[in-house]
Design a protein around this motif. Structure first.
Motif, PDB file in Angstrom:
ATOM      1  N   LEU A  48     -22.017  30.789  10.977  1.00 39.73           N
ATOM      2  CA  LEU A  48     -21.789  31.152   9.589  1.00 39.73           C
ATOM      3  C   LEU A  48     -22.413  30.170   8.616  1.00 39.73           C
ATOM      4  N   ALA A  49     -22.082  28.880   8.785  1.00 37.20           N
ATOM      5  CA  ALA A  49     -22.520  27.883   7.811  1.00 37.20           C
ATOM      6  C   ALA A  49     -22.483  26.511   8.454  1.00 37.20           C
ATOM      7  N   ALA A  58     -26.844  22.265   3.082  1.00 38.68           N
ATOM      8  CA  ALA A  58     -26.044  23.329   3.700  1.00 38.68           C
ATOM      9  C   ALA A  58     -26.948  24.502   4.019  1.00 38.68           C
ATOM     10  N   GLU A  59     -26.611  25.191   5.078  1.00 37.75           N
ATOM     11  CA  GLU A  59     -27.357  26.384   5.470  1.00 37.75           C
ATOM     12  C   GLU A  59     -26.345  27.478   5.812  1.00 37.75           C
ATOM     13  N   TYR A  60     -26.773  28.730   5.619  1.00 37.59           N
ATOM     14  CA  TYR A  60     -25.871  29.855   5.816  1.00 37.59           C
ATOM     15  C   TYR A  60     -26.556  30.969   6.606  1.00 37.59           C
ATOM     16  N   LYS A  65     -24.331  34.588   3.205  1.00 37.25           N
ATOM     17  CA  LYS A  65     -24.952  33.861   2.103  1.00 37.25           C
ATOM     18  C   LYS A  65     -24.630  34.532   0.779  1.00 37.25           C
ATOM     19  N   THR A  69     -19.012  29.643   0.986  1.00 41.61           N
ATOM     20  CA  THR A  69     -19.499  28.324   0.613  1.00 41.61           C
ATOM     21  C   THR A  69     -18.838  27.276   1.492  1.00 41.61           C
ATOM     22  N   ILE A  70     -19.668  26.445   2.117  1.00 42.23           N
ATOM     23  CA  ILE A  70     -19.171  25.338   2.923  1.00 42.23           C
ATOM     24  C   ILE A  70     -19.198  24.072   2.077  1.00 42.23           C
ATOM     25  N   LEU A  81     -14.315  26.116   4.114  1.00 41.32           N
ATOM     26  CA  LEU A  81     -15.137  27.319   4.004  1.00 41.32           C
ATOM     27  C   LEU A  81     -14.464  28.235   2.993  1.00 41.32           C
ATOM     28  N   TYR A 106     -27.828  25.439  13.020  1.00 42.81           N
ATOM     29  CA  TYR A 106     -27.115  26.668  13.364  1.00 42.81           C
ATOM     30  C   TYR A 106     -27.020  26.888  14.871  1.00 42.81           C
TER      31      TYR A 106
END
Length: 124
Positions: A48-49, A58-60, A65, A69-70, A81, A106
Protein backbone atom coordinates in the motif's frame (compact mmCIF):
# COMPACT_ATOMS: atom_id res chain seq x y z
CA UNK A 1 14.41 -7.39 17.51
CA UNK A 2 11.48 -5.15 16.62
CA UNK A 3 7.91 -5.75 17.65
CA UNK A 4 5.08 -4.03 15.81
CA UNK A 5 1.50 -3.56 16.98
CA UNK A 6 -1.21 -2.21 14.71
CA UNK A 7 -4.37 -0.53 15.95
CA UNK A 8 -7.22 1.58 14.64
CA UNK A 9 -9.00 -0.92 12.45
CA UNK A 10 -12.75 -1.42 12.54
CA UNK A 11 -15.99 -1.18 10.63
CA UNK A 12 -16.69 1.93 8.56
CA UNK A 13 -19.17 2.87 5.87
CA UNK A 14 -18.07 3.47 2.31
CA UNK A 15 -16.78 7.00 1.90
CA UNK A 16 -15.61 7.14 5.49
CA UNK A 17 -12.15 7.42 7.01
CA UNK A 18 -9.93 5.52 9.42
CA UNK A 19 -6.46 6.13 10.76
CA UNK A 20 -4.32 3.11 11.48
CA UNK A 21 -1.41 3.28 13.89
CA UNK A 22 1.57 0.97 14.23
CA UNK A 23 3.63 1.22 17.41
CA UNK A 24 7.14 -0.18 17.32
CA UNK A 25 9.33 -1.39 20.14
CA UNK A 26 13.06 -0.89 20.31
CA UNK A 27 15.50 1.95 19.69
CA UNK A 28 16.06 1.44 15.98
CA UNK A 29 12.72 2.71 14.67
CA UNK A 30 14.16 5.97 13.36
CA UNK A 31 16.68 4.02 11.24
CA UNK A 32 14.04 1.92 9.51
CA UNK A 33 11.81 2.51 6.53
CA UNK A 34 8.24 1.41 7.27
CA UNK A 35 5.53 0.00 5.09
CA UNK A 36 1.83 -0.78 5.10
CA UNK A 37 0.37 -3.82 3.36
CA UNK A 38 -3.01 -5.51 3.32
CA UNK A 39 -4.45 -8.93 2.59
CA UNK A 40 -8.03 -9.55 1.57
CA UNK A 41 -9.62 -13.00 1.88
CA UNK A 42 -8.42 -15.29 -0.87
CA UNK A 43 -5.91 -12.78 -2.18
CA UNK A 44 -2.16 -12.22 -1.88
CA UNK A 45 -0.77 -9.62 0.43
CA UNK A 46 -0.66 -6.25 -1.33
CA UNK A 47 1.69 -3.29 -0.92
CA UNK A 48 0.00 0.00 0.00
CA UNK A 49 2.52 2.60 1.14
CA UNK A 50 6.07 3.03 2.37
CA UNK A 51 7.96 5.84 4.06
CA UNK A 52 11.66 6.52 4.57
CA UNK A 53 13.25 6.49 8.00
CA UNK A 54 13.19 10.28 8.25
CA UNK A 55 9.71 10.60 6.82
CA UNK A 56 10.81 12.65 3.81
CA UNK A 57 10.07 10.13 1.05
CA UNK A 58 6.85 8.16 0.60
CA UNK A 59 5.55 5.94 -2.14
CA UNK A 60 2.08 4.55 -2.75
CA UNK A 61 0.34 1.85 -4.69
CA UNK A 62 -1.81 3.17 -7.48
CA UNK A 63 -4.95 1.73 -5.90
CA UNK A 64 -4.62 4.00 -2.85
CA UNK A 65 -2.69 7.02 -4.11
CA UNK A 66 -4.63 10.18 -3.35
CA UNK A 67 -6.79 8.43 -0.75
CA UNK A 68 -4.26 7.05 1.76
CA UNK A 69 -1.42 8.93 3.46
CA UNK A 70 1.48 7.38 5.33
CA UNK A 71 3.28 9.35 8.03
CA UNK A 72 5.48 8.69 11.03
CA UNK A 73 6.44 10.17 14.37
CA UNK A 74 9.90 8.97 15.31
CA UNK A 75 9.61 10.47 18.78
CA UNK A 76 6.67 8.14 19.40
CA UNK A 77 8.05 5.14 17.46
CA UNK A 78 4.80 5.12 15.49
CA UNK A 79 3.81 5.02 11.84
CA UNK A 80 0.34 5.94 10.65
CA UNK A 81 -1.89 5.25 7.68
CA UNK A 82 -4.65 7.79 7.15
CA UNK A 83 -7.31 6.24 4.92
CA UNK A 84 -9.97 8.43 3.32
CA UNK A 85 -12.77 7.77 0.82
CA UNK A 86 -12.82 4.13 1.81
CA UNK A 87 -14.41 1.60 -0.51
CA UNK A 88 -15.78 -1.91 0.13
CA UNK A 89 -12.80 -3.30 -1.81
CA UNK A 90 -10.50 -1.84 0.85
CA UNK A 91 -11.78 -4.51 3.24
CA UNK A 92 -8.77 -6.53 4.39
CA UNK A 93 -6.37 -7.20 7.22
CA UNK A 94 -3.85 -4.38 7.31
CA UNK A 95 -0.23 -4.96 8.33
CA UNK A 96 2.66 -2.69 9.09
CA UNK A 97 6.22 -3.78 8.45
CA UNK A 98 9.72 -2.56 9.28
CA UNK A 99 12.74 -2.69 7.05
CA UNK A 100 16.40 -2.94 8.05
CA UNK A 101 17.30 0.07 5.96
CA UNK A 102 16.31 3.72 5.63
CA UNK A 103 15.06 3.87 2.05
CA UNK A 104 11.43 3.02 1.28
CA UNK A 105 10.53 0.05 -0.88
CA UNK A 106 7.43 -1.74 -2.11
CA UNK A 107 9.18 -5.12 -2.11
CA UNK A 108 7.55 -7.24 0.59
CA UNK A 109 10.65 -9.42 0.90
CA UNK A 110 12.69 -6.40 2.00
CA UNK A 111 10.77 -6.10 5.27
CA UNK A 112 12.15 -8.04 8.23
CA UNK A 113 9.48 -7.45 10.86
CA UNK A 114 5.70 -7.62 10.65
CA UNK A 115 2.82 -6.84 12.94
CA UNK A 116 -0.11 -9.15 13.60
CA UNK A 117 -2.50 -7.08 11.52
CA UNK A 118 -5.71 -5.16 12.15
CA UNK A 119 -9.01 -5.81 10.40
CA UNK A 120 -10.62 -3.07 8.33
CA UNK A 121 -14.12 -3.67 7.04
CA UNK A 122 -15.85 -1.20 4.74
CA UNK A 123 -19.58 -1.63 4.31
CA UNK A 124 -21.44 -0.50 1.20
Amino acid sequence: QVQLMESGGGLVQAGGSLRLSCAASGRTFSNRAMGWFRQAPGKDREFLATISCGGVRAEYAGSVKGRFTISRDNAKNTVYLQMNSLKPEDTAVYYCAARGACSPTYYESEYSYWGQGTQVTVSS
